[in-house]
Design a protein around this motif. Structure first.
Motif, PDB file in Angstrom:
ATOM      1  N   VAL A  71      32.706  33.042  44.431  1.00 29.16           N
ATOM      2  CA  VAL A  71      32.960  33.946  45.803  1.00 29.16           C
ATOM      3  C   VAL A  71      33.174  34.891  44.566  1.00 29.16           C
ATOM      4  O   VAL A  71      34.237  36.025  43.982  1.00 29.16           O
ATOM      5  N   LYS A  72      32.433  35.698  45.148  1.00 24.62           N
ATOM      6  CA  LYS A  72      32.172  37.202  44.138  1.00 24.62           C
ATOM      7  C   LYS A  72      32.631  37.866  44.591  1.00 24.62           C
ATOM      8  O   LYS A  72      33.374  38.598  42.936  1.00 24.62           O
ATOM      9  N   GLU A  73      33.484  38.187  45.826  1.00 25.59           N
ATOM     10  CA  GLU A  73      34.650  38.866  45.780  1.00 25.59           C
ATOM     11  C   GLU A  73      36.014  38.661  45.015  1.00 25.59           C
ATOM     12  O   GLU A  73      37.285  39.193  44.653  1.00 25.59           O
ATOM     13  N   GLU A  77      37.075  40.864  37.144  1.00 22.40           N
ATOM     14  CA  GLU A  77      36.400  42.449  37.648  1.00 22.40           C
ATOM     15  C   GLU A  77      35.510  41.787  36.240  1.00 22.40           C
ATOM     16  O   GLU A  77      35.802  40.750  35.000  1.00 22.40           O
ATOM     17  N   GLY A  78      34.396  42.326  36.146  1.00 16.42           N
ATOM     18  CA  GLY A  78      33.470  41.898  35.209  1.00 16.42           C
ATOM     19  C   GLY A  78      32.503  40.483  35.290  1.00 16.42           C
ATOM     20  O   GLY A  78      31.381  40.390  34.781  1.00 16.42           O
ATOM     21  N   VAL A  79      33.037  39.483  35.983  1.00 14.89           N
ATOM     22  CA  VAL A  79      31.940  38.569  36.212  1.00 14.89           C
ATOM     23  C   VAL A  79      31.223  38.165  36.916  1.00 14.89           C
ATOM     24  O   VAL A  79      31.343  38.609  38.150  1.00 14.89           O
ATOM     25  N   LYS A  96      37.057  35.129  30.807  1.00 16.68           N
ATOM     26  CA  LYS A  96      38.069  35.958  31.088  1.00 16.68           C
ATOM     27  C   LYS A  96      38.977  36.272  31.945  1.00 16.68           C
ATOM     28  O   LYS A  96      38.546  34.550  32.230  1.00 16.68           O
ATOM     29  N   GLU A  97      39.966  36.185  31.351  1.00 19.43           N
ATOM     30  CA  GLU A  97      41.469  35.948  32.092  1.00 19.43           C
ATOM     31  C   GLU A  97      41.241  36.582  33.754  1.00 19.43           C
ATOM     32  O   GLU A  97      40.602  37.332  34.008  1.00 19.43           O
ATOM     33  N   GLY A  98      41.971  35.463  33.871  1.00 18.78           N
ATOM     34  CA  GLY A  98      41.805  35.659  35.505  1.00 18.78           C
ATOM     35  C   GLY A  98      42.035  34.484  36.305  1.00 18.78           C
ATOM     36  O   GLY A  98      42.222  33.295  36.352  1.00 18.78           O
ATOM     37  N   ALA A  99      42.012  34.934  37.822  1.00 21.87           N
ATOM     38  CA  ALA A  99      41.569  33.197  38.934  1.00 21.87           C
ATOM     39  C   ALA A  99      40.095  33.476  39.524  1.00 21.87           C
ATOM     40  O   ALA A  99      39.434  34.698  39.613  1.00 21.87           O
ATOM     41  N   TYR A 100      39.032  32.303  39.520  1.00 22.37           N
ATOM     42  CA  TYR A 100      38.087  32.664  39.824  1.00 22.37           C
ATOM     43  C   TYR A 100      38.122  31.314  41.289  1.00 22.37           C
ATOM     44  O   TYR A 100      39.425  29.966  41.324  1.00 22.37           O
TER      45      TYR A 100
END
Length: 150
Positions: A71-73, A77-79, A96-100
Protein backbone atom coordinates in the motif's frame (compact mmCIF):
# COMPACT_ATOMS: atom_id res chain seq x y z
CA UNK A 1 52.42 -7.26 14.51
CA UNK A 2 53.53 -5.90 11.15
CA UNK A 3 51.40 -3.49 9.19
CA UNK A 4 50.71 -6.25 6.62
CA UNK A 5 49.46 -8.57 9.37
CA UNK A 6 47.33 -5.77 10.83
CA UNK A 7 45.80 -5.12 7.41
CA UNK A 8 45.09 -8.81 6.88
CA UNK A 9 43.54 -9.10 10.33
CA UNK A 10 41.35 -6.05 9.70
CA UNK A 11 40.26 -7.42 6.32
CA UNK A 12 39.41 -10.77 7.92
CA UNK A 13 37.26 -9.02 10.55
CA UNK A 14 35.39 -7.02 7.91
CA UNK A 15 34.82 -10.16 5.83
CA UNK A 16 33.58 -12.09 8.88
CA UNK A 17 31.19 -9.26 9.77
CA UNK A 18 29.79 -9.23 6.24
CA UNK A 19 29.28 -12.99 6.31
CA UNK A 20 27.61 -12.81 9.71
CA UNK A 21 25.18 -10.16 8.43
CA UNK A 22 24.12 -12.20 5.43
CA UNK A 23 23.92 -15.44 7.37
CA UNK A 24 21.35 -13.91 9.72
CA UNK A 25 18.91 -12.88 6.97
CA UNK A 26 15.76 -14.98 7.14
CA UNK A 27 12.89 -15.78 4.81
CA UNK A 28 9.37 -15.55 6.21
CA UNK A 29 6.37 -17.09 4.49
CA UNK A 30 2.86 -15.68 4.46
CA UNK A 31 0.03 -17.66 2.89
CA UNK A 32 -2.84 -16.09 0.95
CA UNK A 33 -5.99 -17.97 1.93
CA UNK A 34 -9.73 -17.95 1.31
CA UNK A 35 -10.22 -19.14 4.90
CA UNK A 36 -7.78 -18.93 7.79
CA UNK A 37 -7.26 -21.40 10.62
CA UNK A 38 -9.45 -19.15 12.78
CA UNK A 39 -12.34 -19.44 10.30
CA UNK A 40 -12.03 -15.86 9.03
CA UNK A 41 -12.48 -15.35 5.27
CA UNK A 42 -9.90 -13.79 2.94
CA UNK A 43 -6.77 -13.66 5.06
CA UNK A 44 -3.02 -13.58 5.02
CA UNK A 45 -1.59 -16.11 7.46
CA UNK A 46 0.26 -15.15 9.52
CA UNK A 47 -1.22 -11.68 9.17
CA UNK A 48 1.54 -9.90 11.11
CA UNK A 49 5.26 -10.62 11.26
CA UNK A 50 8.21 -8.92 12.86
CA UNK A 51 11.33 -9.15 10.69
CA UNK A 52 14.85 -7.80 10.52
CA UNK A 53 16.15 -5.47 7.85
CA UNK A 54 17.61 -7.72 5.15
CA UNK A 55 14.99 -10.45 5.59
CA UNK A 56 12.63 -11.46 2.81
CA UNK A 57 8.93 -12.19 3.02
CA UNK A 58 7.42 -14.62 0.53
CA UNK A 59 3.68 -14.38 -0.13
CA UNK A 60 2.34 -17.76 -1.28
CA UNK A 61 -1.05 -18.03 -3.04
CA UNK A 62 -2.38 -21.22 -1.45
CA UNK A 63 -5.88 -20.49 -2.74
CA UNK A 64 -6.62 -18.92 -6.14
CA UNK A 65 -7.84 -15.37 -6.64
CA UNK A 66 -5.24 -13.51 -4.54
CA UNK A 67 -2.31 -11.21 -5.06
CA UNK A 68 -0.02 -9.31 -2.70
CA UNK A 69 0.70 -5.62 -3.15
CA UNK A 70 2.20 -2.93 -0.97
CA UNK A 71 0.00 0.00 0.00
CA UNK A 72 1.90 3.02 -1.35
CA UNK A 73 1.00 5.42 1.46
CA UNK A 74 1.75 2.84 4.16
CA UNK A 75 5.39 2.02 3.50
CA UNK A 76 8.60 3.34 5.05
CA UNK A 77 9.83 6.50 3.35
CA UNK A 78 11.81 5.74 0.21
CA UNK A 79 10.50 2.20 -0.26
CA UNK A 80 9.14 1.55 -3.74
CA UNK A 81 5.69 0.04 -4.00
CA UNK A 82 5.44 -3.44 -5.48
CA UNK A 83 2.63 -5.63 -6.73
CA UNK A 84 2.59 -9.34 -7.40
CA UNK A 85 0.55 -10.96 -10.13
CA UNK A 86 -2.70 -12.76 -9.43
CA UNK A 87 -2.14 -16.34 -8.21
CA UNK A 88 1.66 -15.93 -8.14
CA UNK A 89 4.21 -15.67 -5.35
CA UNK A 90 5.63 -12.30 -4.41
CA UNK A 91 8.95 -11.98 -2.64
CA UNK A 92 9.42 -8.73 -0.74
CA UNK A 93 12.90 -7.79 0.41
CA UNK A 94 12.79 -5.68 3.58
CA UNK A 95 15.48 -3.04 3.00
CA UNK A 96 14.48 -0.40 5.54
CA UNK A 97 13.13 -0.20 9.06
CA UNK A 98 9.45 0.57 9.28
CA UNK A 99 5.95 -0.78 8.89
CA UNK A 100 4.94 -2.31 5.56
CA UNK A 101 1.23 -2.74 4.89
CA UNK A 102 0.37 -5.37 2.28
CA UNK A 103 -3.02 -5.91 0.67
CA UNK A 104 -4.71 -8.41 -1.56
CA UNK A 105 -6.05 -6.05 -4.21
CA UNK A 106 -9.41 -7.74 -4.88
CA UNK A 107 -10.06 -8.40 -1.17
CA UNK A 108 -8.68 -5.21 0.42
CA UNK A 109 -12.16 -3.97 1.34
CA UNK A 110 -12.93 -7.35 2.93
CA UNK A 111 -10.00 -6.94 5.31
CA UNK A 112 -7.29 -8.95 3.54
CA UNK A 113 -4.32 -7.06 4.94
CA UNK A 114 -0.91 -8.07 6.29
CA UNK A 115 1.55 -6.13 8.42
CA UNK A 116 5.31 -6.50 8.31
CA UNK A 117 7.38 -4.54 10.82
CA UNK A 118 11.15 -4.17 10.75
CA UNK A 119 12.66 -2.46 13.79
CA UNK A 120 11.37 -1.54 17.22
CA UNK A 121 10.18 1.99 16.46
CA UNK A 122 8.85 2.26 12.89
CA UNK A 123 9.00 5.90 11.78
CA UNK A 124 5.77 5.51 9.78
CA UNK A 125 3.80 3.82 12.57
CA UNK A 126 1.53 6.81 13.22
CA UNK A 127 0.63 7.01 9.51
CA UNK A 128 -0.31 3.33 9.56
CA UNK A 129 -2.42 3.82 12.70
CA UNK A 130 -4.20 6.89 11.26
CA UNK A 131 -4.81 5.65 7.70
CA UNK A 132 -8.40 5.56 6.48
CA UNK A 133 -9.68 2.24 5.11
CA UNK A 134 -12.73 0.00 5.18
CA UNK A 135 -13.86 -0.92 8.71
CA UNK A 136 -13.08 -4.64 8.36
CA UNK A 137 -9.59 -3.81 7.05
CA UNK A 138 -9.00 -1.24 9.81
CA UNK A 139 -10.12 -3.69 12.49
CA UNK A 140 -7.79 -6.41 11.22
CA UNK A 141 -4.85 -4.03 10.85
CA UNK A 142 -5.42 -2.72 14.38
CA UNK A 143 -5.43 -6.31 15.68
CA UNK A 144 -2.16 -6.98 13.83
CA UNK A 145 -0.56 -3.87 15.32
CA UNK A 146 -1.64 -5.00 18.77
CA UNK A 147 -0.33 -8.53 18.18
CA UNK A 148 3.11 -7.08 17.42
CA UNK A 149 3.01 -4.82 20.47
CA UNK A 150 2.16 -1.52 18.82
Amino acid sequence: MTSLNKSLAAAALVFAALLAGTAQAAEHEIKMLNKGTDGEAMVFEPAAVKVAVGDTVKFVPVDKGHDAATVKELLPEGVEETKGKMNQELILKVDKEGAYVIKCTPHWGMGMVALIVAGDKPANLEAVKAAKMAKKTRDRLDAELKALGF
